[in-house]
Design a protein around this motif. Structure first.
Motif: not given
Length: 184
Positions: A72-86
């Motif tokens: 769940a932590v991995r998925a949450a971090i991946n989701a958060g990073i994927s929403e960040m702009s370059t």
């Protein structure tokens, strides 16, 4: 807050951390020093504090119940990073580089790590039905924060590596029980 941080980061790069004053940061951000101190307790906080904790909590709580806490932590971090702009990712890397180089920021980051362990323990406790002061919950929270810190510092020193990819790989390694093998 983000605008103030951007100006501070620019000034720290141009003048050096020690040579930059709160007054200079406030002037560059077109705010008063007293307004600066409404957002940040210290000069260090302008680089340490961010708005990512509420996003992490929300993404973590959105994960399916069937996932393990680390999944769940991995998925949450991946989701958060994927929403960040370059640009956001680049600013995060620049902040991490500065934290790695400036002793005052490294010390302030330790305080932030303790707060993040508390936050992570609360999230894990809620998900598992345990107490946030449970030894296993606190150990896992500390391990996750340690993984994040190690990857943050590693990627700050090695710009060629992708933070999200390294973080996911490191959390996967943690989830597997840290199976470190001797190289022969």
């Amino acid at each position: 807050m983000a605008s103030v941080q951007m100006h501070a980061l620019r000034l720290f790069r141009e003048q050096g951390y020690s040579a930059t004053t709160v007054e200079q940061i406030a002037e560059a951000a077109e705010i008063s020093p007293s307004t600066f101190f409404r957002y940040f307790s210290t000069k260090e906080d302008v680089m340490i504090n961010d708005n990512y904790d509420p996003l992490l909590i929300a993404a973590f709580e959105d994960q399916p119940a069937g996932l393990s806490p680390i999944q769940a932590v991995r998925a949450a971090i991946n989701a958060g990073i994927s929403e960040m702009s370059t640009d956001e990712l680049d600013v995060m890397r620049q902040r991490d580089e500065l934290i790695g180089r400036v002793p005052e920021l490294r010390a302030a980051n330790l305080k932030n790590m303790i707060q993040t362990i508390e936050l992570m323990a609360g999230m894990l406790a809620k998900r598992t039905g345990r107490s946030s002061d449970d030894l296993e919950i606190r150990t896992l929270a500390g391990a996750i924060v340690g993984v994040n810190t190690s990857i943050m510092l590693y990627c700050a020193e090695h710009r060629e590596f992708d933070f999200a990819e390294r973080m996911d790989k490191a959390l996967s390694f943690l989830e597997a029980g840290l199976p470190l093998q001797n190289i022969e």
